[in-house]
Motif scaffolding. Structure first.
Motif, PDB file in Angstrom:
ATOM      1  N   LEU A   7       0.827  -1.201   0.000  1.00  9.03           N
ATOM      2  CA  LEU A   7       0.000   0.000   0.000  1.00  9.03           C
ATOM      3  C   LEU A   7       0.862   1.251   0.000  1.00  9.03           C
ATOM      4  O   LEU A   7       0.574   2.218  -0.694  1.00  9.03           O
ATOM      5  N   SER A   8       1.950   1.224   0.791  1.00 12.09           N
ATOM      6  CA  SER A   8       2.827   2.383   0.853  1.00 12.09           C
ATOM      7  C   SER A   8       3.470   2.673  -0.490  1.00 12.09           C
ATOM      8  O   SER A   8       3.563   3.817  -0.925  1.00 12.09           O
ATOM      9  N   VAL A   9       3.902   1.616  -1.184  1.00  9.05           N
ATOM     10  CA  VAL A   9       4.529   1.799  -2.490  1.00  9.05           C
ATOM     11  C   VAL A   9       3.524   2.343  -3.505  1.00  9.05           C
ATOM     12  O   VAL A   9       3.820   3.259  -4.269  1.00  9.05           O
ATOM     13  N   LEU A  10       2.308   1.811  -3.488  1.00 11.20           N
ATOM     14  CA  LEU A  10       1.293   2.275  -4.435  1.00 11.20           C
ATOM     15  C   LEU A  10       0.974   3.748  -4.211  1.00 11.20           C
ATOM     16  O   LEU A  10       0.835   4.519  -5.168  1.00 11.20           O
ATOM     17  N   THR A  11       0.845   4.143  -2.947  1.00 11.75           N
ATOM     18  CA  THR A  11       0.560   5.542  -2.668  1.00 11.75           C
ATOM     19  C   THR A  11       1.719   6.430  -3.096  1.00 11.75           C
ATOM     20  O   THR A  11       1.526   7.506  -3.655  1.00 11.75           O
ATOM     21  N   ALA A  27      -5.113   4.766  -9.116  1.00 15.54           N
ATOM     22  CA  ALA A  27      -4.605   3.660  -8.322  1.00 15.54           C
ATOM     23  C   ALA A  27      -5.776   2.780  -7.925  1.00 15.54           C
ATOM     24  O   ALA A  27      -6.542   3.113  -7.038  1.00 15.54           O
ATOM     25  N   ALA A  28      -5.931   1.677  -8.613  1.00 17.35           N
ATOM     26  CA  ALA A  28      -7.020   0.768  -8.315  1.00 17.35           C
ATOM     27  C   ALA A  28      -6.751   0.098  -6.975  1.00 17.35           C
ATOM     28  O   ALA A  28      -5.635  -0.333  -6.688  1.00 17.35           O
ATOM     29  N   VAL A  29      -7.766   0.029  -6.149  1.00 18.99           N
ATOM     30  CA  VAL A  29      -7.643  -0.602  -4.840  1.00 18.99           C
ATOM     31  C   VAL A  29      -8.359  -1.937  -4.866  1.00 18.99           C
ATOM     32  O   VAL A  29      -9.529  -2.025  -5.247  1.00 18.99           O
ATOM     33  N   ALA A  32     -10.426  -6.494  -1.677  1.00 18.54           N
ATOM     34  CA  ALA A  32     -10.068  -7.309  -0.522  1.00 18.54           C
ATOM     35  C   ALA A  32      -9.199  -6.549   0.481  1.00 18.54           C
ATOM     36  O   ALA A  32      -8.800  -7.108   1.507  1.00 18.54           O
ATOM     37  N   THR A  33      -8.899  -5.281   0.188  1.00 18.10           N
ATOM     38  CA  THR A  33      -8.126  -4.452   1.106  1.00 18.10           C
ATOM     39  C   THR A  33      -9.000  -4.047   2.291  1.00 18.10           C
ATOM     40  O   THR A  33     -10.153  -3.653   2.126  1.00 18.10           O
ATOM     41  N   ARG A  34      -8.441  -4.116   3.484  1.00 21.80           N
ATOM     42  CA  ARG A  34      -9.178  -3.689   4.669  1.00 21.80           C
ATOM     43  C   ARG A  34      -9.401  -2.177   4.623  1.00 21.80           C
ATOM     44  O   ARG A  34      -8.593  -1.437   4.058  1.00 21.80           O
ATOM     45  N   ILE A  35     -10.476  -1.713   5.236  1.00 30.01           N
ATOM     46  CA  ILE A  35     -10.781  -0.282   5.168  1.00 30.01           C
ATOM     47  C   ILE A  35      -9.720   0.537   5.888  1.00 30.01           C
ATOM     48  O   ILE A  35      -9.574   1.731   5.616  1.00 30.01           O
ATOM     49  N   SER A  36      -8.978  -0.074   6.776  1.00 25.46           N
ATOM     50  CA  SER A  36      -7.888   0.620   7.442  1.00 25.46           C
ATOM     51  C   SER A  36      -6.720   0.888   6.507  1.00 25.46           C
ATOM     52  O   SER A  36      -5.808   1.640   6.848  1.00 25.46           O
ATOM     53  N   GLY A  37      -6.739   0.283   5.325  1.00 24.61           N
ATOM     54  CA  GLY A  37      -5.645   0.435   4.379  1.00 24.61           C
ATOM     55  C   GLY A  37      -5.992   1.243   3.153  1.00 24.61           C
ATOM     56  O   GLY A  37      -5.263   1.218   2.157  1.00 24.61           O
ATOM     57  N   LEU A 340      -7.968   5.444  -2.797  1.00 17.35           N
ATOM     58  CA  LEU A 340      -6.541   5.218  -2.970  1.00 17.35           C
ATOM     59  C   LEU A 340      -6.002   4.310  -1.868  1.00 17.35           C
ATOM     60  O   LEU A 340      -6.610   4.211  -0.797  1.00 17.35           O
ATOM     61  N   PRO A 341      -4.873   3.690  -2.095  1.00 20.12           N
ATOM     62  CA  PRO A 341      -4.209   3.004  -0.985  1.00 20.12           C
ATOM     63  C   PRO A 341      -3.752   4.025   0.046  1.00 20.12           C
ATOM     64  O   PRO A 341      -3.276   5.096  -0.307  1.00 20.12           O
TER      65      PRO A 341
END
Length: 343
Positions: A7-11, A27-29, A32-37, A340-341
């Motif tokens: 996530l950090s790299v994508l952002t 940036a497609a998310v 399955a990503t948690r909402i915290s991410g 976004l991530p």
């Protein structure tokens, strides 16, 4: 590459693209990503008729958050939705009983009808969301008139039903909401499709009232703690937010130490977070939800006529660990639905 590192790299890639080209990168998310991410975009005061003719149109823009200002009318004991009228409604909610009625009819309805509108819209758009529903209780609760946390829970449960992601779902088998958040027990965006997470903040009138010694955040946190002690946490419908930015762990402001673990949502001015010496990485490290408001006012200011600049601002605040970037950008629908991530 997985998890928070990915996530950090994508952002970082999204922000770098803005710097090099002047254009934000899409940036497609992964659902399955948690909402915290993730970082989504919120619409400030989406209930105002000058912003959207009908509340359903605010939801049509697919925001990550909408905000309603709520007043407990101590005379009629109704829940009013208005920016500045404590005894009447001034909003774009209608008394719809079906999705087909969401864009017609008389507006200026009570909170229960706004909640009905949200439920009906989500029922017609089961893939949408999650939507964070921010309720600003302008003067706080009014328990003496039967408008306290218990009654608000009952209203939210009756009108939104199983659309609500309740605190008990996050807590699971953990000792507190804090322990669950730090373990990143949040569900994924896919799991929360068609769902609402309700956030409560103290209101501007309440915060400016020196005679109010029991504010919304503390009162609802006590309510959560009491329900948990009684084994009835499932009744709670909302998450109290720590309001206003502060360096370090802002929950230290609560002298009742036992209340601190019930706060996992934080809400404050974006300019204070990114320009006030606050280490916002703390929120991401602990998987807390962080709402940054008035994003348009972070220098340099971004108006509602420049979608490229608005997207760049969203990417900037995603890199600064925001979960929700809230702004007055209703005129920029291509920005409102961005996800976004989160760094």
């Amino acid at each position: 590459m997985r998890g928070s590192r990915r996530l950090s790299v994508l952002t970082s890639v999204a922000v770098l693209a803005v710097v090099l080209t002047g254009q934000p990168a899409a940036a497609a998310v992964d659902p399955a990503t948690r909402i915290s991410g993730t970082t989504a975009v919120g619409t400030h005061n989406a209930y105002e008729r000058g912003t959207y003719t009908y509340l359903a149109q605010a939801l049509d823009a697919r925001p990550g958050m909408i905000e309603l200002d709520v007043w407990p009318d101590v005379i009629t004991r109704q829940w009013r939705v208005s920016h500045s009228n404590p005894l009447g409604n001034d909003n774009n909610c209608v008394a719809a009983t079906s999705a087909a009625q969401l864009y017609t009819g008389t507006r200026n309805k009570n909170l229960e009808h706004c909640l009905d509108d949200i439920r009906l819209w989500l029922g017609a758009h089961p893939d949408a969301g999650p939507v964070q529903l921010k309720l600003e209780l302008k003067t706080g609760f009014s328990a003496r008139t039967g408008q306290g946390p218990v009654q608000l829970d009952a209203l939210l449960a009756a009108r939104l039903g199983d659309r609500v992601f309740r605190p008990v779902y996050l807590r699971g088998g953990y000792a507190s909401l804090d322990a669950a958040a730090r373990a990143d027990a949040w569900p994924t965006r896919q799991q929360l499709a068609g769902k609402v997470l309700v956030e409560l903040i103290p209101g501007t009138v309440e915060e400016g009232n020196p005679t109010d010694t029991l504010r919304t955040d503390v009162e609802y946190a006590r309510h959560l703690a009491g329900l948990a002690s009684a084994g009835t946490l499932a009744r709670a419908q909302a998450f109290p937010a720590v309001h206003n930015a502060q360096a370090g762990d802002p929950r230290t402001r609560y002298t009742e130490v036992s209340l601190r673990p019930w706060f996992v949502v934080f809400d404050g001015d974006a300019s204070a977070y990114v320009g006030g010496g606050v280490d916002t990485s703390w929120y991401a490290t602990n998987h807390y939800l962080l709402v940054m408001t008035d994003a348009q006012n972070v220098p340099p200011k971004v108006g509602n006529t420049d979608p490229d600049a608005a997207r760049a601002r969203v990417a900037e605040l995603a890199a600064a660990h925001a979960s929700i970037v809230s702004a007055d950008w209703a005129a920029l629908p291509t920005v409102i639905d961005e996800v976004l991530p989160r760094a």
